[in-house]
Motif scaffolding. Structure first.
Motif, mmCIF file in Angstrom:
data_model
loop_
_atom_site.group_PDB
_atom_site.id
_atom_site.type_symbol
_atom_site.label_atom_id
_atom_site.label_comp_id
_atom_site.label_asym_id
_atom_site.label_seq_id
_atom_site.Cartn_x
_atom_site.Cartn_y
_atom_site.Cartn_z
ATOM 1 N N PRO A 1 0.833 -1.212 0.000
ATOM 2 C CA PRO A 1 0.000 0.000 0.000
ATOM 3 C C PRO A 1 0.868 1.263 0.000
ATOM 4 O O PRO A 1 1.851 1.357 0.746
ATOM 5 N N GLU A 2 0.520 2.220 -0.845
ATOM 6 C CA GLU A 2 1.288 3.461 -0.912
ATOM 7 C C GLU A 2 1.267 4.223 0.405
ATOM 8 O O GLU A 2 2.184 4.988 0.702
ATOM 9 N N THR A 3 0.221 4.022 1.186
ATOM 10 C CA THR A 3 0.079 4.752 2.448
ATOM 11 C C THR A 3 0.638 3.984 3.641
ATOM 12 O O THR A 3 0.495 4.436 4.784
ATOM 13 N N ALA A 4 1.274 2.851 3.400
ATOM 14 C CA ALA A 4 1.779 2.032 4.508
ATOM 15 C C ALA A 4 2.789 2.808 5.343
ATOM 16 O O ALA A 4 3.671 3.491 4.816
ATOM 17 N N SER A 5 2.676 2.711 6.647
ATOM 18 C CA SER A 5 3.598 3.379 7.555
ATOM 19 C C SER A 5 4.898 2.574 7.667
ATOM 20 O O SER A 5 4.996 1.437 7.192
ATOM 21 N N THR A 6 5.866 3.162 8.337
ATOM 22 C CA THR A 6 7.122 2.464 8.561
ATOM 23 C C THR A 6 6.888 1.155 9.313
ATOM 24 O O THR A 6 7.433 0.110 8.943
ATOM 25 N N ALA A 7 6.065 1.198 10.329
ATOM 26 C CA ALA A 7 5.781 -0.010 11.114
ATOM 27 C C ALA A 7 5.085 -1.066 10.268
ATOM 28 O O ALA A 7 5.383 -2.266 10.367
ATOM 29 N N GLU A 8 4.139 -0.640 9.440
ATOM 30 C CA GLU A 8 3.425 -1.589 8.584
ATOM 31 C C GLU A 8 4.364 -2.217 7.564
ATOM 32 O O GLU A 8 4.271 -3.415 7.256
ATOM 33 N N LEU A 9 5.289 -1.418 7.018
ATOM 34 C CA LEU A 9 6.246 -1.945 6.051
ATOM 35 C C LEU A 9 7.169 -2.973 6.697
ATOM 36 O O LEU A 9 7.471 -4.011 6.101
ATOM 37 N N LEU A 10 7.615 -2.699 7.911
ATOM 38 C CA LEU A 10 8.440 -3.667 8.620
ATOM 39 C C LEU A 10 7.692 -4.978 8.824
ATOM 40 O O LEU A 10 8.254 -6.071 8.669
ATOM 41 N N ARG A 11 6.411 -4.870 9.164
ATOM 42 C CA ARG A 11 5.612 -6.076 9.373
ATOM 43 C C ARG A 11 5.466 -6.857 8.071
ATOM 44 O O ARG A 11 5.623 -8.087 8.046
ATOM 45 N N LEU A 12 5.159 -6.154 6.975
ATOM 46 C CA LEU A 12 4.980 -6.825 5.690
ATOM 47 C C LEU A 12 6.271 -7.513 5.239
ATOM 48 O O LEU A 12 6.247 -8.644 4.746
ATOM 49 N N TRP A 13 7.395 -6.835 5.425
ATOM 50 C CA TRP A 13 8.685 -7.420 5.018
ATOM 51 C C TRP A 13 9.002 -8.639 5.873
ATOM 52 O O TRP A 13 9.490 -9.652 5.376
ATOM 53 N N ALA A 14 8.709 -8.548 7.176
ATOM 54 C CA ALA A 14 8.949 -9.680 8.071
ATOM 55 C C ALA A 14 8.072 -10.875 7.693
ATOM 56 O O ALA A 14 8.505 -12.030 7.781
#
Length: 244
Positions: free
Chosen positions: A89-102
């Motif tokens: 998602p273009e609006t993903a936060s830093t925390a959300e991106l870390l979760r998705l990558w993990a």
């Protein structure tokens, strides 16, 4: 990151040879990629508000943008090899991106492990991720790692890229020396030697140091003829240094 970063050499072998690497971590590509993810999570957790910091090596990006890039590359590689797409998602936060990558990372690890432990496509992915971990460290004022599962594989891709560039510029080979490891970039006999601390040499090979900074390193021979070869593939040294 454009797709060409995964085909830097047009499918051919990199132009380099390793002489010695005693004591260096020869971990698999999967282990190197996993450690990068883990280190990103630790570094960002240790620096509140890190997501909004500008990354000096990629000044058009914040740390959050850097993380989005790595998460997108992970998804792109997985889908390229038949996995299910999971658009970021273009609006993903830093925390959300870390979760998705993990969440997606173990699937990427499995692909890297299946690619074998020798020279592989996975090495290029690991080099890119580790190079960006160093970008993150400079952005946060964190020291480079003394040991890392991705150091050696990253170096081998970068030295190979330099070797290919030397050939394209009609330059003879050169020797790259860091503590505990030596490579020949290009063809022998060599006509120059570049040596220095691992992080300084790595950052020079990855387009993070200016021509003046590269020339100021420890050289045997005049560095000037060789500087143009440090522009290759996706890498181009900045006109002015962005990090010491």
């Amino acid at each position: 990151m454009d797709d060409h970063r995964f085909t830097l050499y047009g499918g051919g072998r990199v132009t380099s040879s390793r002489i010695r690497v005693p004591g260096w971590n020869t971990a698999t590509a999967a282990a190197g990629y996993r450690q990068v993810r883990e280190n990103f999570a630790i570094l960002i957790a240790d620096h509140p508000g890190a997501g909004e910091r500008v990354v000096p090596a990629c000044p058009q990006w914040t740390v959050r943008d850097l993380l989005a890039h790595l998460t997108e590359i992970c998804d792109r590689v997985i889908t390229r090899f038949g996995g299910e797409a999971c658009p970021i998602p273009e609006t993903a936060s830093t925390a959300e991106l870390l979760r998705l990558w993990a969440e997606r990372g173990p699937e990427a690890d499995a692909l890297l492990a299946a690619d074998g432990e020798g020279e592989s496509r996975g090495d290029i992915m690991v080099m890119d991720a580790f190079t960006h971990e160093l970008d993150l460290r400079y952005a946060l004022g964190a020291p480079p790692p003394e040991a890392h599962a991705a150091w050696l594989r990253g170096f081998e891709v970068l030295v190979g890229g330099l070797g290919s560039s030397l050939g394209k510029h009609g330059l003879p080979g050169m020797r790259i020396e860091i503590e505990g490891a030596t490579w020949i970039a290009g063809t022998e006999p060599v006509a120059a030697v570049l040596s220095g601390a691992p992080v300084d040499v790595y950052r020079s090979l990855a387009g993070r140091r200016s021509p003046a900074q590269i020339a100021a390193m420890d050289w045997l021979g005049d560095p000037e003829p060789w500087l143009r070869a440090f522009t290759w593939g996706p890498f181009a040294p900045p006109e002015k240094g962005t990090e010491r």
